[in-house]
Design an enzyme around this catalytic site. Structure first.
Site: not given
Length: 314
Positions: A67-68, A141
């Site tokens: 999604d990035h 993350h």
């Protein structure tokens, strides 16, 4: 004309929704264009937003979750197709070099030579980027992730009333700015300090998928504009920790402790709808009393006008 604004291209997290595209953020800053985390569909969102490939000078990827970054191939191929003739710097975590190469050459197309690789590693990386310095710092993350910050150097603003009182006008003003002092026709000397005042540089930070960590606070410290993920509300705080994300309450805490002037929340889980936006603001307001915006796709959010007074603090 100088433009400093955030063009929001997408605001969803892992799963896009009917109303929120995958991530994508273009920060326009005095002729530079910093495209952060182009997710799937970014090229089309740029068309809807009225921005083009020629507006891009940097592509900054925080990490290689889809999604990035799944919009990278389309954006680069559009840069090639539109024959962009200036360099476009590409910053991304060095540990994901194999992912970058796959995205960069995902399909067959007429390639371009303007993309310049800027892989990121270590605790702090800085690059000159036109009128600002671009900084990258590591976040927390499940895979390697970096946040980014832009800083304009401090300067001085001229004071017209002081210039007039001392008889400084026309080309004399430029000479005073260049040399720092000026001898007037009557033999007296005037200094730049007497006719100007400090002008603080402006700054912006982009913090995506992360738990709270030192890097978050270092990136956000004193910025005029903070774009930060708030994937979950506090009821899902355990999920946030497990998956390496922030809650809206944590984003508010960061903004309050760092003296942020304008806070932009984004990267929302698909479980939330527009009706939940007041809940995000309510959590932020537990600690932060400054300007807060819940981002929606295709918003244009200006960088706050230059603040010549001390920045907001709790």
């Amino acid at each position: 004309m100088s433009v400093r604004e955030l063009v929001v291209l997408g605001t969803s997290s892992a799963v896009p929704t009917r109303h929120r595209n995958h991530n994508g953020y273009l920060l326009r800053w005095d002729g530079e264009g910093f495209l952060f985390d182009p997710g799937e569909g970014t090229q089309r969102q740029m068309v809807h937003a009225g921005v083009g490939s020629h507006d891009l000078t940097w592509i900054c990827v925080t990490h290689f979750h889809g999604d990035h970054c799944l919009g990278v191939p389309g954006v680069i191929q559009r840069i090639a197709r539109d024959r962009v003739d200036h360099q476009v710097q590409a910053a991304y975590p060095a540990a994901g070099e194999h992912y970058w190469r796959r995205l960069r050459h995902a399909t067959s197309f007429g390639d371009t030579a303007v993309i310049v690789r800027r892989p990121v590693s270590g605790d702090l990386v800085e690059w000159p980027a036109g009128p600002v310095t671009l900084t990258a710092r590591p976040l927390s993350h499940p895979i390697e992730s970096y946040g980014y910050r832009l800083d304009e150097p401090a300067g001085r603003r001229m004071l017209p009333e002081e210039l007039a009182r001392r008889g400084v006008h026309g080309p004399m003003v430029g000479e005073l700015q260049r040399r720092g002092s000026l001898t007037l026709p009557d033999g007296s000397t005037v200094t730049l300090a007497e006719c100007s005042a400090p002008r603080p540089g402006q700054s912006a930070a982009f913090v995506m998928d992360t738990r709270l960590c030192d890097g978050v606070f270092a990136l956000a410290d004193g910025v005029d504009l903070l774009v930060i993920e708030s994937t979950f509300l506090s009821a899902e705080a355990e999920l946030a920790v497990a998956y390496g994300h922030l809650t809206a309450a944590q984003a508010g805490r960061v903004a309050a402790e760092c003296g942020v002037r304008r806070l932009v929340l984004t990267h929302f889980s698909e479980r939330y709808s527009f009706e939940d936006e007041p809940r995000f603001v309510a959590e932020v307001r537990e600690t932060y009393a400054g300007d807060v915006i819940v981002a929606r796709d295709l918003m244009r959010i200006p960088v706050p006008k230059r603040d010549i007074a001390p920045k907001w603090a709790p």
